[in-house]
Design an enzyme around this catalytic site. Structure first.
Site, PDB file in Angstrom:
ATOM      1  N   ARG A 102     -52.753  82.006 146.323  1.00 45.71           N
ATOM      2  CA  ARG A 102     -53.286  80.821 147.075  1.00 45.71           C
ATOM      3  C   ARG A 102     -51.942  79.876 146.910  1.00 45.71           C
ATOM      4  O   ARG A 102     -51.586  79.124 148.091  1.00 45.71           O
ATOM      5  CB  ARG A 102     -54.292  80.141 146.253  1.00 45.71           C
ATOM      6  N   ASP A 175     -56.914  74.511 145.335  1.00 45.28           N
ATOM      7  CA  ASP A 175     -55.581  75.039 146.018  1.00 45.28           C
ATOM      8  C   ASP A 175     -56.053  76.106 147.234  1.00 45.28           C
ATOM      9  O   ASP A 175     -55.162  76.857 147.657  1.00 45.28           O
ATOM     10  CB  ASP A 175     -55.321  76.351 144.859  1.00 45.28           C
ATOM     11  N   ASP A 176     -57.257  75.983 147.786  1.00 46.35           N
ATOM     12  CA  ASP A 176     -57.497  76.844 148.982  1.00 46.35           C
ATOM     13  C   ASP A 176     -57.546  75.744 150.037  1.00 46.35           C
ATOM     14  O   ASP A 176     -58.554  75.650 151.128  1.00 46.35           O
ATOM     15  CB  ASP A 176     -58.831  77.670 149.059  1.00 46.35           C
ATOM     16  N   ASP A 259     -66.504  67.782 140.242  1.00 47.44           N
ATOM     17  CA  ASP A 259     -66.725  66.886 141.385  1.00 47.44           C
ATOM     18  C   ASP A 259     -68.020  66.226 141.374  1.00 47.44           C
ATOM     19  O   ASP A 259     -68.223  65.040 141.668  1.00 47.44           O
ATOM     20  CB  ASP A 259     -66.775  68.013 142.876  1.00 47.44           C
ATOM     21  N   HIS A 283     -64.768  75.378 152.753  1.00 46.05           N
ATOM     22  CA  HIS A 283     -65.483  76.329 153.331  1.00 46.05           C
ATOM     23  C   HIS A 283     -66.964  76.706 153.294  1.00 46.05           C
ATOM     24  O   HIS A 283     -67.488  77.637 153.292  1.00 46.05           O
ATOM     25  CB  HIS A 283     -64.769  77.565 152.768  1.00 46.05           C
TER      26      HIS A 283
HETATM   27  N1  UDP Z   1     -60.874  77.895 140.098  1.00 45.17           N
HETATM   28  C1  UDP Z   1     -60.469  78.104 138.658  1.00 45.17           C
HETATM   29  N2  UDP Z   1     -60.669  79.079 137.823  1.00 45.17           N
HETATM   30  C2  UDP Z   1     -61.533  80.163 138.295  1.00 45.17           C
HETATM   31  C3  UDP Z   1     -61.640  79.944 139.750  1.00 45.17           C
HETATM   32  C4  UDP Z   1     -61.333  79.088 140.530  1.00 45.17           C
HETATM   33  O1  UDP Z   1     -59.934  76.940 137.958  1.00 45.17           O
HETATM   34  O2  UDP Z   1     -61.798  81.079 137.688  1.00 45.17           O
HETATM   35  C5  UDP Z   1     -60.232  76.602 140.637  1.00 45.17           C
HETATM   36  C6  UDP Z   1     -59.569  77.213 141.963  1.00 45.17           C
HETATM   37  O3  UDP Z   1     -58.104  77.202 141.729  1.00 45.17           O
HETATM   38  C7  UDP Z   1     -59.909  76.229 142.818  1.00 45.17           C
HETATM   39  C8  UDP Z   1     -61.253  75.674 142.508  1.00 45.17           C
HETATM   40  O4  UDP Z   1     -61.511  76.152 141.006  1.00 45.17           O
HETATM   41  O5  UDP Z   1     -59.004  75.173 142.782  1.00 45.17           O
HETATM   42  C9  UDP Z   1     -62.413  76.244 143.241  1.00 45.17           C
HETATM   43  O6  UDP Z   1     -62.185  77.716 143.358  1.00 45.17           O
HETATM   44  P1  UDP Z   1     -62.855  78.622 144.345  1.00 45.17           P
HETATM   45  O7  UDP Z   1     -62.393  78.130 145.762  1.00 45.17           O
HETATM   46  O8  UDP Z   1     -62.381  79.902 144.205  1.00 45.17           O
HETATM   47  O9  UDP Z   1     -64.401  78.451 144.280  1.00 45.17           O
HETATM   48  P2  UDP Z   1     -65.297  77.410 145.192  1.00 45.17           P
HETATM   49  O10 UDP Z   1     -66.035  76.424 144.177  1.00 45.17           O
HETATM   50  O11 UDP Z   1     -64.539  76.608 146.233  1.00 45.17           O
HETATM   51  O12 UDP Z   1     -66.433  78.473 145.786  1.00 45.17           O
HETATM   52 MN    MN Z   2     -62.834  77.238 147.273  1.00 45.51          MN
END
Ligand code: UDP
Ligand code: MN
Length: 347
Positions: A102, A175-176, A259, A283
């Site tokens: 990423r 980071d995404d 958050d 997303h």
């Molecule tokens: N993240 C983390 N540890 C993990 C997986 C994700 O710190 O094991 C961080 C990742 O770098 C990102 C955020 O948490 O900034 C959200 O992760 P992700 O996009 O995978 O999941 P989402 O919450 O968006 O579904």
């Molecule tokens: Mn994400």
């Protein structure tokens, strides 16, 4: 016999009268008792705690929606001191696993547009990343897991680092995320940095309910996956719930991650509303519904390239950019649409 009959009739009438009196007294007693019971229950039924509570939520929702109309919060640009990128601190949450997959996209694209202002908060010492970002990597030593504890620990580190900078705005991203830096600054300039501002996009259409230290609480939050921005004046007010390990404690007692905890502190404890912006995208929404003609107007983008839920922005066919195999997240192509002169873009 006739007299006896008369006596009998009188007796019957007396019996009826006695019965009637007993029934009346009994009825009267029951009525008074029921009235007393009703009086006892009245204060509770009038309070209707649940209804009152939902009315309260409605008022809160209404409050947010009124202010999220972007009319009340926006300021007349000509009257305020404009901020520049120098006034913004940007924190990006990451983890060891995503340093290559990423972050390579982040530092090849938008990071370069705000290299001095942007810091990466992760859980691993990475000399290569440290060199690439000119030392802008912070190992928080937090747990690397995607858990309430790990995520809130990183958010606390982001908050603490921001507070040391005294900059006018703090913006958090994942980071995404792709951050359209030029647009970010322009959008922040639509609001007064001296006000208590919390800007982002909620991922839910209603407030979130949880419990906090035995109290049922309702609040709004901007989803971290779309990014959010907070002014210094507001961040300073958040300090009792954030400093010295308090953010993690707040998050633990709220039973919710980073958050959500930010949203709880701001919209519930500090009663500052969330300014809803349609320009931040996670997303959790359908990203291919975003009109490419508006890309330059958006502040953030995101992606999900997982096999089960591919969700990426749609790059218009015919654009002289990269194909999906080379650029599955579509962020390299997006960057080329926004900055066609970039070295790595197809000429
Ligand atoms: N993240 C983390 N540890 C993990 C997986 C994700 O710190 O094991 C961080 C990742 O770098 C990102 C955020 O948490 O900034 C959200 O992760 P992700 O996009 O995978 O999941 P989402 O919450 O968006 O579904
Ligand atoms: Mn994400």
């Amino acid at each position: 016999m006739c007299l006896k009959k008369v006596g009998d009739t009188v007796n019957i009438w007396l019996l009826i009268l006695v019965c009637f009196t007993i029934i009346s007294i009994f009825h009267q007693l029951m009525f008074t008792h029921l009235q007393g019971f009703a009086k006892l229950t009245e204060p509770y039924s009038n309070k209707r705690p649940h209804l009152a509570f939902s009315e309260n939520i409605f008022q809160k929702n209404h409050h947010v929606l009124t202010h999220s109309s972007n009319i009340t919060n926006k300021v007349n640009n000509s009257r305020i001191q404009q901020i520049t990128l120098e006034d913004v601190f940007i924190s990006v949450k990451s983890t060891k696993t995503y340093h290559r997959s990423r972050l390579s996209i982040v530092y090849s694209t938008w990071f370069k547009k705000a290299a001095k202002q942007t810091y990466i908060f992760t859980d691993y010492d990475d000399p290569f990343l440290n060199k690439t970002t000119d030392g802008h990597v912070i190992n928080t030593n937090c747990s690397s897991y995607h858990t309430r504890k790990g995520l809130s620990c990183k958010m606390e580190a982001e908050y603490n680092a921001y507070m040391k900078t005294h900059k006018k705005w703090w913006c958090h991203f994942d980071d995404d995320n792709y951050v359209n830096i030029k647009r970010l600054v322009a959008v922040l300039n639509q609001y007064h940095w001296k006000n208590d501002m919390y800007i982002g996009k909620p991922s839910m259409s209603k407030s979130l309910r949880s419990t906090f230290r035995g109290e049922v609480v309702d609040f709004w939050f901007a989803t971290g996956g779309a990014g959010f921005c907070i002014t210094n004046t507001l961040a300073t007010k958040m300090s009792p719930w954030c400093r010295h390990g308090n953010f993690s404690e707040t998050s633990k007692d709220l039973h919710l991650p980073d958050d959500c905890t930010v949203g709880f502190i701001i919209t519930n404890r500090l009663t500052v509303h969330l300014t809803h912006s349609e320009l931040f995208h996670s997303h959790l929404e359908r990203l291919n519904h975003l009109n490419p003609r508006t890309f330059a107007d958006q502040v953030t983008f995101s992606y999900n390239t997982g096999i089960n839920g591919l969700n990426v922005i749609s790059i218009p066919s015919g654009s002289h950019v990269f194909n999906v195999t080379y650029d599955p997240t579509r962020f390299l192509s997006l960057h080329c649409l926004l900055y066609p002169g970039t070295q790595f873009c197809p000429k």
